[in-house]
Design a protein around this motif. Structure first.
Motif, short mmCIF file in Angstrom:
data_model
loop_
_atom_site.label_atom_id
_atom_site.label_comp_id
_atom_site.label_asym_id
_atom_site.label_seq_id
_atom_site.Cartn_x
_atom_site.Cartn_y
_atom_site.Cartn_z
N ALA A 535 0.84 -1.20 0.00
CA ALA A 535 0.00 0.00 0.00
C ALA A 535 0.87 1.25 0.00
CB ALA A 535 -0.93 -0.01 1.21
N ARG A 536 1.93 1.20 0.78
CA ARG A 536 2.84 2.35 0.84
C ARG A 536 3.47 2.60 -0.53
NH1 ARG A 536 5.64 0.47 4.58
NH2 ARG A 536 4.25 1.27 6.22
N ALA A 537 3.81 1.53 -1.23
CA ALA A 537 4.39 1.67 -2.56
C ALA A 537 3.40 2.28 -3.54
CB ALA A 537 4.85 0.30 -3.06
N ALA A 538 2.12 2.15 -3.23
CA ALA A 538 1.08 2.74 -4.07
C ALA A 538 0.70 4.13 -3.60
CB ALA A 538 -0.16 1.84 -4.08
N GLY A 539 1.40 4.64 -2.57
CA GLY A 539 1.16 5.99 -2.10
C GLY A 539 0.10 6.11 -1.03
N VAL A 540 -0.25 5.00 -0.40
CA VAL A 540 -1.30 5.02 0.63
C VAL A 540 -0.74 4.43 1.92
CG1 VAL A 540 -3.62 4.29 1.29
CG2 VAL A 540 -3.10 4.74 -1.12
N GLU A 541 -0.79 5.21 2.99
CA GLU A 541 -0.37 4.71 4.30
C GLU A 541 -1.57 4.04 4.97
OE1 GLU A 541 2.49 4.54 5.84
OE2 GLU A 541 3.65 5.53 4.24
N VAL A 542 -1.39 2.80 5.35
CA VAL A 542 -2.48 2.07 5.97
C VAL A 542 -1.92 1.10 6.99
CG1 VAL A 542 -2.49 0.22 4.24
CG2 VAL A 542 -4.59 0.72 5.51
N SER A 543 -2.67 0.87 8.05
CA SER A 543 -2.29 -0.11 9.07
C SER A 543 -3.27 -1.28 9.00
CB SER A 543 -2.33 0.52 10.47
OG SER A 543 -2.02 -0.44 11.45
N VAL A 544 -2.76 -2.46 8.73
CA VAL A 544 -3.61 -3.65 8.64
C VAL A 544 -3.86 -4.19 10.05
CG1 VAL A 544 -3.88 -5.96 7.67
CG2 VAL A 544 -2.66 -4.20 6.38
N PRO A 545 -5.11 -4.30 10.48
CA PRO A 545 -5.40 -4.76 11.84
C PRO A 545 -4.81 -6.14 12.11
CG PRO A 545 -7.37 -3.85 10.81
CD PRO A 545 -6.34 -3.96 9.73
N PHE A 546 -4.24 -6.31 13.29
CA PHE A 546 -3.66 -7.60 13.68
C PHE A 546 -4.09 -7.93 15.10
CE2 PHE A 546 -0.25 -10.03 15.77
CZ PHE A 546 -0.31 -11.18 14.99
N ALA A 686 -15.76 -3.65 -10.88
CA ALA A 686 -14.44 -3.34 -11.41
C ALA A 686 -14.35 -1.88 -11.85
CB ALA A 686 -14.11 -4.26 -12.59
N GLU A 687 -15.42 -1.36 -12.42
CA GLU A 687 -15.41 0.03 -12.87
C GLU A 687 -15.28 1.00 -11.69
OE1 GLU A 687 -18.03 -0.50 -16.98
OE2 GLU A 687 -18.99 0.21 -15.13
N VAL A 688 -15.91 0.65 -10.57
CA VAL A 688 -15.77 1.49 -9.39
C VAL A 688 -14.29 1.60 -9.00
CG1 VAL A 688 -16.23 1.65 -6.91
CG2 VAL A 688 -18.08 1.06 -8.49
N TYR A 689 -13.62 0.44 -8.96
CA TYR A 689 -12.22 0.45 -8.52
C TYR A 689 -11.27 1.00 -9.59
CZ TYR A 689 -13.73 -2.17 -4.46
OH TYR A 689 -14.35 -2.54 -3.30
N ALA A 690 -11.72 1.08 -10.84
CA ALA A 690 -10.88 1.62 -11.90
C ALA A 690 -10.91 3.15 -11.94
CB ALA A 690 -11.32 1.07 -13.26
N GLN A 691 -11.88 3.75 -11.25
CA GLN A 691 -12.02 5.21 -11.28
C GLN A 691 -10.81 5.89 -10.64
OE1 GLN A 691 -16.89 5.05 -10.80
NE2 GLN A 691 -15.65 5.82 -9.13
N ASP A 692 -10.51 7.09 -11.14
CA ASP A 692 -9.37 7.85 -10.62
C ASP A 692 -9.54 8.19 -9.14
OD1 ASP A 692 -8.31 7.74 -13.13
OD2 ASP A 692 -8.80 9.80 -13.69
N ASP A 693 -10.81 8.36 -8.71
CA ASP A 693 -11.03 8.73 -7.31
C ASP A 693 -11.15 7.53 -6.38
OD1 ASP A 693 -13.46 7.78 -8.14
OD2 ASP A 693 -14.63 9.51 -7.47
N SER A 694 -10.85 6.32 -6.90
CA SER A 694 -11.02 5.11 -6.09
C SER A 694 -9.70 4.46 -5.71
CB SER A 694 -11.88 4.09 -6.84
OG SER A 694 -13.22 4.50 -6.91
N ARG A 695 -8.57 5.11 -6.03
CA ARG A 695 -7.28 4.47 -5.75
C ARG A 695 -7.10 4.20 -4.26
NH1 ARG A 695 -4.16 8.70 -9.72
NH2 ARG A 695 -4.85 7.77 -11.70
N GLU A 696 -7.44 5.19 -3.44
CA GLU A 696 -7.30 4.99 -1.99
C GLU A 696 -8.41 4.10 -1.45
OE1 GLU A 696 -6.69 7.70 2.04
OE2 GLU A 696 -6.20 8.51 0.07
N LYS A 697 -9.61 4.27 -2.00
CA LYS A 697 -10.72 3.41 -1.59
C LYS A 697 -10.38 1.95 -1.84
CE LYS A 697 -15.40 2.03 -2.98
NZ LYS A 697 -15.79 1.61 -1.63
N PHE A 698 -9.77 1.67 -2.98
CA PHE A 698 -9.42 0.28 -3.30
C PHE A 698 -8.48 -0.29 -2.24
CE2 PHE A 698 -6.07 -2.38 -5.28
CZ PHE A 698 -6.81 -3.55 -5.34
N VAL A 699 -7.47 0.47 -1.85
CA VAL A 699 -6.53 -0.03 -0.85
C VAL A 699 -7.24 -0.35 0.46
CG1 VAL A 699 -4.55 0.58 0.60
CG2 VAL A 699 -4.54 1.15 -1.84
N HIS A 700 -8.10 0.55 0.91
CA HIS A 700 -8.80 0.32 2.17
C HIS A 700 -9.78 -0.85 2.06
CE1 HIS A 700 -7.18 3.69 4.44
NE2 HIS A 700 -7.35 4.48 3.38
#
Length: 720
Positions: A535-546, A686-700
């Motif tokens: 995720a970080r390599a894609a420009g999104v900082e995220v913490s995966v719950p453990f 798939a179209e939802v996740y392909a949208q320009d405004d969904s890059r961060e949404k996809f990661v989450h």
């Protein structure tokens, strides 16, 4: 205005009988198998917690009420000999007995015997009456007891009421509120079609179509009259052995269950089967959900017709004793026909005192045996077991008690899911026990040690996925807890890439020895770290719950044979097919996603993410539609929906994506990739996740779905 022409103002069939899209286009991918997660069908609401309700249950009062009901005969459906025990046992048995080990589906864990097709199976004839008899109990205790629990409890208490010492009972089965669409019961178009239709050869029971276990459509186990209704105890024995093995039972358990099930109760066939009305789902509206009604002649009590076989197996059918084996070995048996015309076995020259009374206690009649019963003394292995039970009734009772408990609890999963004061405390190997793991450690410090271990991001993610993907929500087996991926048979499964896996496990096992943290925790934590880095390599900082606390199972407490059916022969998430199957890859993908309890959206998100992470089996490039392999981008969906490419078949389950302008093949794919662009529903996601405004949404969304998979078997996280 008054309507006087008699025409109906409703467009007929607009909602209930008009052809569905699947009927118009039968080859279209049907996503209904993933549509069972919709909670809107549950009338109890999303806030309802069955485990909380169980805490309010007065178990002693419930037990007393059920036992009183068993001996309170109702005129509308009189109890045989004044005792409903046999009927309730059959109801519980047929609820639990649909379980099969191949895919973990079926069983009594969700109360689906209330719905079609199960409520109308020929083998479930008149069990609708058993559930109606139980209704006053359900009405009284309401949401504190589920139908699923109540049906199994009623059968268990019936044995107790008739003198058998049971092994115990666990509450915790939650009701579904719709039929299970994902359970395949067979392809036959008619009830009780010849069993040849589901065998490669009916003379070789091992050729029965997987994952089926019952020999004919509409049966729980085998045909009681014999193979395809033709008596032959040795042929029947072969079908019994295969069927019970597919339901996770060995030979001793099979004999115990057959004998114990027929020690009490009776079969009904004293009348004309053609006088029976339709099954519940086909009965008219005024029947109010009851089926098999006889409006031609008397059809209750001693004149009931259910299986068509007529009679009791033992002299005292409301008492737990050794009467089944006593009669089976004491007399010779010959073929006869019941009044309903069914084949059955009856004793030769039986003493009058050994005959059971009819259900109204007015006259004695011959006991009976089915072809499956005769198999218990005609098959050499079954006969040896039967003789031991005959000579040692206490041993028989103990084996049956454990087998009944296994039959009625197998699909509940590990003992940590059991609720209530009646459950046994003994661990059983078929419960897949996992010892508690260490939870009070510095997760950050352990995470750093994993990062410094030399394992690659792919190693971390793939190993975590392969460990967790075995989870089956159908019977709550498999998953990452226990780290059975390091034990036989899982460590050598082809889908797990054994050479790579053994290398990774060596690192984790060394870390476990140094830190005291379970390998199970290390595997999941490592996977989470890999996802965070991606995720970080894609420009999104995220913490995966453990959530720490997983334990490591032992080989001694792992039933290797029963884990064999969990082996992945296909895994679309890693673009893996063990071999070329006649079933399309996308259909296999839906089945696995269903077993993992994933929604269609979660499926879409996970496949797209796993592709760009470079986690394909063997490192293949199919579906890896990105130049940034290892970064959790939405590139899979962007490329998939880009009209720059033409999709071309390139062999079995292989496709090329050719650039329209240059003519160059830029990507390759499988059916499990391209279906997200071809199926209208999956494409919408798939179209939802392909949208320009969904890059961060996809990661989450990917992280949420990933976490669900990693924690699917952590029942301690959801238990109240």
């Amino acid at each position: 205005m008054t309507v006087v022409d008699g025409t109906c103002p409703v467009v007929h069939g607009a909602n209930t009988s008009m052809k569905s899209g699947q009927e118009w286009w039968p080859n279209a991918l049907n996503l209904d198998i993933l549509a069972q997660h919709d909670t809107k069908t549950n009338p109890l609401g999303s806030a309802f917690n069955y485990r909380d309700e169980l805490k309010k249950l007065d178990v002693d009062a419930l037990v007393a009420d059920v036992k009183q009901l068993l001996v309170t005969s109702q005129s509308w459906w009189p109890a045989d000999w004044g005792h409903y025990g046999g009927l309730m046992i059959r109801m519980a048995w047929h609820s639990a007995g649909t379980y099969r080990i191949a895919d973990g589906r079926g069983g009594g864990g969700s109360g689906t015997q209330r719905f079609a097709p199960l409520n109308s199976w020929p083998d479930n004839g008149n069990l609708d009456k058993a559930r109606r008899l139980l209704w006053p109990i359900k009405k009284k205790y309401g949401n504190r007891i589920s139908w699923a629990d109540l049906m199994i409890l009623a059968g268990t208490l019936s044995y107790e009421a008739m003198g058998h010492k049971t092994f115990g009972f666990a509450f915790g089965r939650e009701d579904l509120w719709h039929p299970e669409k994902d359970t395949y019961w067979g392809s036959e178009k008619e009830w009780l079609a010849p069993s040849d239709e589901r065998y490669g050869s009916v003379d070789d029971p091992s050729t029965m179509e997987n994952p089926l276990a019952a020999v004919q459509m509409g049966l729980i186990y085998v045909n009681p009259e014999g193979v395809n209704g033709q008596p032959d105890p040795l042929k029947t024995a072969a079908q019994v052995r295969e069927t019970f093995a597919r339901m996770a039972m060995n030979d001793e358990e099979t004999v115990a269950l057959t004998a114990g099930g027929h020690t009490v109760g009776r079969a009904h066939g004293n009348g004309r089967a053609e006088n029976l009305g339709p099954a519940p789902e086909g009965a008219d509206i005024h029947e109010q959900g009851l089926g098999w009604n006889n409006h031609v002649s008397r059809g209750v009590g001693k004149d009931t017709v259910t299986s068509g076989i007529e009679g009791a197996w033992t002299t005292n059918p409301t008492q737990w004793d050794n009467g089944y084996f006593t009669l089976l070995f004491k007399y010779d048996w010959q073929l006869a026909k019941s009044p309903a015309g069914a084949w059955q076995w009856e004793p030769v020259d039986i003493a009058e005192e050994d005959k059971p009374f009819d259900v109204e206690g007015t006259a004695r009649q011959n006991p009976i045996m089915t072809d499956a019963d005769m198999a218990m003394i005609k098959d050499p292995i079954y006969r040896e077991i039967s003789e031991r039970f005959y000579n040692d009734p206490e041993y028989f009772s103990e084996v049956f008690a454990r087998a009944w408990f296994k039959l009625t609890h197998r699909d509940m999963g590990p003992r940590t899911r059991y609720v209530g004061p009646l459950q046994p405390t003994e661990d059983l190997i078929w419960q897949d026990p996992v010892p508690a793991g260490k939870a009070d450690y510095d997760v950050a410090a352990v995470a750093q040690r994993i990062r410094n271990s030399g394992l690659s991001q792919t190693d971390l993610i793939v190993t975590a996925w392969d460990s967790a993907r075995t989870y089956r929500d159908s019977d709550k087996r498999g998953g990452a807890n226990g780290a059975r991926i390091r034990l036989a048979p899982q460590r050598d499964w082809h889908a797990n890439e054994p050479e790579r896996l053994h290398r990774v496990l060596g690192v984790y096992e060394a870390l476990s020895a140094e830190t005291g943290v379970s390998v199970a925790d290390l595997i999941v934590l490592g996977g989470n770290l890999g996802v965070e880095d991606a995720a970080r390599a894609a420009g999104v900082e995220v913490s995966v719950p453990f959530h720490p606390g997983r334990g490591d199972a032992t080989q001694e407490w792992t039933d290797a044979d029963s884990f064999a059916p969990l082996e992945p022969t296909h895994d679309a998430f890693r673009n893996y097919l063990q071999k070329d199957y006649t079933v399309p890859a996308e259909e296999l993908m839906l089945d696995r996603a269903s077993l993992m309890n994933l929604t269609a959206v979660e499926l879409t998100c996970l496949v797209g993410g796993m592709r760009v992470l470079g986690t394909n089996f063997g490192g293949t490039q199919h579906g890896v539609f990105t130049d940034q392999v290892g970064a959790l981008t939405n590139d899979f969906f962007v490329t998939l929906t880009d009209m720059t490419y033409v999709w071309e078949p390139a062999g079995f389950n292989a496709y090329n994506l050719r650039n329209r302008s240059t003519g160059q093949v830029e990507h390759t794919a499988t059916r499990a990739d391209l279906v997200f662009g071809s199926n209208s529903i999956l494409r919408a996601y798939a179209e939802v996740y392909a949208q320009d405004d969904s890059r961060e949404k996809f990661v989450h969304d990917f992280v949420a779905a990933w976490t669900k998979v990693m924690n699917a078997d952590r029942f301690d996280l959801v238990a109240s």
